[in-house]
Design an enzyme around this catalytic site. Structure first.
Site, PDB file in Angstrom:
ATOM      1  N   ASP A 187       1.651  19.285  61.318  1.00  0.00           N
ATOM      2  CA  ASP A 187       2.594  18.480  60.538  1.00  0.00           C
ATOM      3  C   ASP A 187       1.944  17.987  59.249  1.00  0.00           C
ATOM      4  O   ASP A 187       2.159  16.861  58.812  1.00  0.00           O
ATOM      5  CB  ASP A 187       3.114  17.297  61.371  1.00  0.00           C
ATOM      6  CG  ASP A 187       4.300  16.599  60.707  1.00  0.00           C
ATOM      7  OD1 ASP A 187       4.943  17.220  59.840  1.00  0.00           O
ATOM      8  OD2 ASP A 187       4.570  15.429  61.039  1.00  0.00           O
ATOM      9  N   PHE A 188       1.150  18.850  58.620  1.00  0.00           N
ATOM     10  CA  PHE A 188       0.481  18.524  57.369  1.00  0.00           C
ATOM     11  C   PHE A 188       1.380  18.896  56.184  1.00  0.00           C
ATOM     12  O   PHE A 188       1.027  19.730  55.341  1.00  0.00           O
ATOM     13  CB  PHE A 188      -0.858  19.253  57.267  1.00  0.00           C
ATOM     14  CG  PHE A 188      -1.976  18.605  58.028  1.00  0.00           C
ATOM     15  CD1 PHE A 188      -1.976  17.247  58.298  1.00  0.00           C
ATOM     16  CD2 PHE A 188      -3.058  19.367  58.471  1.00  0.00           C
ATOM     17  CE1 PHE A 188      -3.024  16.654  59.001  1.00  0.00           C
ATOM     18  CE2 PHE A 188      -4.121  18.783  59.171  1.00  0.00           C
ATOM     19  CZ  PHE A 188      -4.098  17.422  59.425  1.00  0.00           C
TER      20      PHE A 188
END
Length: 792
Positions: free
Chosen positions: A470-471
């Site tokens: 979830d970067f």
């Protein structure tokens, strides 16, 4: 050796001190033994044995108990210096509590012996240690870990020449312009007189967010055009105020929309009398109906055009002023799709992406980006990341491609190059990518440059390959022209990420301006998953993404530090890109950042870009879908995450001590200045204190500047000021933007996640600084205050 028998009070005191020391010893022995078994430090086990002996002897009123505690303290000092050197906060965590205990025991020695020399010596030693404890406590109120690589000034820098008051007189876009600068040329308020700023007026929206009732937070950065200030609320109202008095002019309420995610970070402004027609340059724009309008996104997926003067919907836009953004999206369950950031106005287009709820299931709404005619509301183009053949309407009855990477933060626009820059997230769910398509992987966690007239991609750059963390790319891209030594100019784009990396690209081509290296990263072994063998590492300064070690573990006391060390050593950790697996793993930076949606500001006179960050790791593991307890499951939060439709969900928690403080050493949030020409860190300072937060969520009430996690945008000015309010204490601050020195602050009624803006009133000639204080996520205190400051 026994002294005169102490009285009843003395015996009770020694029993109490001895019992507490014994319990501490037992705790250290148990936890320290576990840590040593995990391969960690032996200090806690050895210290536990010494403390246990000390405690037992003290309860038996033996002088040897005090001597044993002294040995423990000396051992702790030696070990701490070996472990972390002379770093203040790591030493404070390790030694403050033991030293405070040593003071009590030193003052208790007269109860253990009748020998006057020993009594006097112990009291003197207690005084010395007490002075050291008090000195350390006083020192804790001074900022630590400040980095300053030279004192910059506008006169000596090689930045752009920017004349005072030469920029836009109004604040017409979320970042003041479409280039993401958050910079003002207004020059009345300076580092010399900022101390004289006073509250000029305060207004209220009347819509205080109720904590615990839906996911609602006030994060709006107002707009200012002419004599009006425009504020939108989490509960979907748009309000106009007079800029000199704060008096309400009009209000439009669109309805609350949904209760799962309520935000309004900003609105878009369009003036048909001055806007360029980017689609048909030879065609004039119809300015007969509501020529000046605001584009207002709602929580249930509508885009409303509001007349900027009357507050009424613009009748010629869409259907009575409204475009339903759910059209063409297929099934959209309540709360699964909405706008979380300001629409981008680019010429005669209003461009929207969309926030898609994370991690509930596969087949969620599309991540399509669409451009609508700002006058009529007609759909002009669409970019569907999952299907390059789509140029406008979807090509199938099911709508645009579902579950694709989306654009949930602010976009940027270069009118000269005719390009719009889109920062993307990744295909949901976030933490398992085995079922993602080739196009999902192509465009996730990227900057995508599209032609403003057609919506067709020109280039894209990916910050994380096959993102499993979830970067997202979280900051509005900063478009900045770098003056080279040979007199040429490089049109650059600076992009931030949750990884804490900053990427500097040529915005014409997407090629790196600062070198980027593909480095090998660890490979996981989760069944059905695939892994990228490398990830792109930027040569720009990293912010809060250092590789942690056991010695970096922290806590308000040695007791919770021990638990953080156990958590660290019992988890798998291989740096930024530690792959998820069926075992417990650490993620640092966590999926909150790094650098989140507030983005950056810039001062072109010094080439300095200002970045705020939050440093909060996670520990998590993947769980087979069949093993997730029935009824469990959240989306973006902590705890169980189901990821319906995938073979794995996950369970995630913040990397925090039992007292609720981050497990790594401070700072937990900073302000940093990065020179966009030299690519070096100019300065970095911790920002925020524990005054309004603390262990177990209890406000400490003390202005200890540890540097707390930040969330929200900043504002830079030509005069060398940097305004910021997105801290965990309730202040709007001003910093000297050349040095990072805090030179002014004003107490707010509650916290703020909003961006400060500044403008000058033509009526009064005053320059104002305005902030919306609606509350911050760490605190339950909420407000509805719009506060304007000016000089006397």
């Amino acid at each position: 050796m026994y002294g005169d028998k102490p009285g009843k009070t003395g015996r009770i005191w020694l029993m109490l001190v001895g019992s507490v020391t014994t319990l501490a010893g037992l705790y250290f022995m148990g936890g320290g033994g576990w840590l040593a078994w995990l391969g960690g430090s032996w200090y806690f086990l050895i210290a536990g044995i010494l403390l246990l002996c000390s405690g037992i002897l003290l309860t038996r009123r033996r002088l040897a108990g005090a001597l044993m505690y002294g040995i423990t303290l000396i051992y702790s000092i030696i070990w701490s210096l070996w472990d972390v050197g002379l770093q203040f906060w790591p030493l404070f965590s390790r030694l403050f509590a033991p030293a405070a205990g040593a003071v009590l025991i030193a003052f208790s020695v007269p109860l253990l012996t009748a020998k006057r020399p020993i009594r006097r010596g112990s009291l003197a030693l207690g005084v010395v240690i007490a002075v050291g404890v008090i000195a350390a406590f006083i020192s804790s109120f001074q900022p630590k870990g400040i980095i300053r690589n030279g004192d910059l000034s506008a006169e000596t820098s090689s930045g752009h020449e920017v004349a005072p008051n030469s920029g836009p007189k109004d604040w017409q876009a979320w970042a003041n312009d479409t280039k993401g600068s958050r910079f003002s040329t207004l020059s009345d308020i300076t580092p010399e007189n900022v101390k004289d700023l006073k509250v000029a007026w305060t207004a209220h929206t009347g819509e205080v967010v109720v904590p615990g009732k839906g996911d609602a937070e006030e994060q709006n950065t107002p707009l200012q055009i002419g004599d009006s200030l425009y504020v939108c609320t989490a509960y979907t109202s748009l309000i106009a105020y007079d800029i000199d008095s704060g008096k309400e002019k009009w209000r439009y309420t669109a309805g609350r929309g949904n209760s799962t995610y309520q935000r309004c970070r900003g609105t878009g402004y369009f003036d048909a009398t001055t806007a360029k027609n980017v689609v048909a340059p030879d065609r004039a724009l119809d300015a007969s109906v509501s020529p000046q309008r605001l584009f207002f996104p709602t929580g249930d997926g509508r885009l409303v055009a509001i007349d900027a003067h009357t507050g009424k919907p613009a009748a010629n836009f869409g259907h009575n002023g409204v475009v339903d953004l759910k059209v063409g999206m297929g099934e959209v369950k309540p709360g699964y799709y909405q706008q979380s950031s300001a629409p981008l106005v680019a010429g005669n287009l209003v461009i929207v992406g969309g926030r898609v709820i994370d991690n509930f299931e596969t087949n969620e709404p599309p991540g399509v980006v669409r451009a609508f005619d700002a006058v009529t509301g007609e759909l002009v183009w669409a970019w569907d990341p999952g299907n390059p053949a789509v140029t406008r309407e979807p090509l199938s009855p099911e709508g645009y491609t579902r579950g694709t990477p989306n654009v949930w933060v602010g976009m940027s626009y270069d009118a000269v190059l005719g390009m719009v820059y889109l920062p993307t997230g990744n295909a949901t769910p976030d933490f398992f990518g085995g079922k993602r398509t080739e196009n999902d992987d192509k465009y996730s966690s990227s900057v995508v440059a599209v032609n403003v007239a057609t919506g067709r991609p020109v280039w894209h750059f990916q910050t994380v390959h096959h993102d499993l963390w979830d970067f997202d790319v979280t900051g509005t891209p900063l478009l900045y022209d770098i003056k080279n030594d040979d007199g040429s100019v490089t049109p650059a784009l600076a992009e931030t990420s949750k990884t804490g990396m900053i990427y500097l690209l040529d915005r014409r081509t997407g090629k790196p301006v600062a070198p980027i290296e593909e480095r090998p990263v660890p490979k996981g072994n989760l069944p059905g998953e695939r892994y990228s063998p490398t990830q792109p590492y930027s040569s720009m300064p990293g912010i809060g993404n250092e590789t942690l070690t056991e010695s970096d573990m922290w806590g308000a006391t040695p007791f919770d530090q021990l638990m953080c060390r156990i958590r660290f050593k019992s988890s798998r950790y291989e740096g930024i890109f530690t792959p998820p697996g069926l075992d417990m793993a650490l993620q640092y930076p966590g999926s909150l950042g790094g650098i989140n949606w507030g983005g950056v500001s810039v001062d072109p006179t010094t080439n300095l870009m200002f970045v705020n960050d939050l440093r909060l790791g996670l520990y998590y593991k993947m769980v087979p879908a069949s093993e997730i307890p029935p009824g469990q499951g959240t989306s973006e939060g902590m705890g169980w995450i189901v990821q319906k439709g995938l073979p794995f969900g996950s369970v995630r928690e913040r990397l925090m001590s039992p007292l609720g403080v981050p497990c790594q050493a401070p700072p937990f949030g900073t302000l940093s200045a990065i020179d966009l020409k030299t690519h070096k860190l100019a300065w970095q300072v911790p920002v925020g204190t524990v005054q309004d937060t603390g262990p177990l969520g209890i406000p400490v009430g003390l202005q200890m500047p540890l540097g707390m996690p930040t969330l929200g945008p900043s504002l830079a000015t030509r005069t060398g000021l940097l305004f910021f309010a997105g801290t965990q204490d309730f202040y709007l601050r001003a910093f000297n933007s050349h040095t990072g020195e805090e030179i002014w602050k004003s107490r707010l009624p509650v916290g703020s996640q909003s961006g400060p803006i500044t403008y000058r009133s033509e009526k009064t000639g005053k320059q104002y600084v305005v902030i919306f204080a609606g509350g911050s996520p760490h605190s339950s205190e909420r407000g509805d205050d719009i506060i304007a400051y000016s000089l006397p």
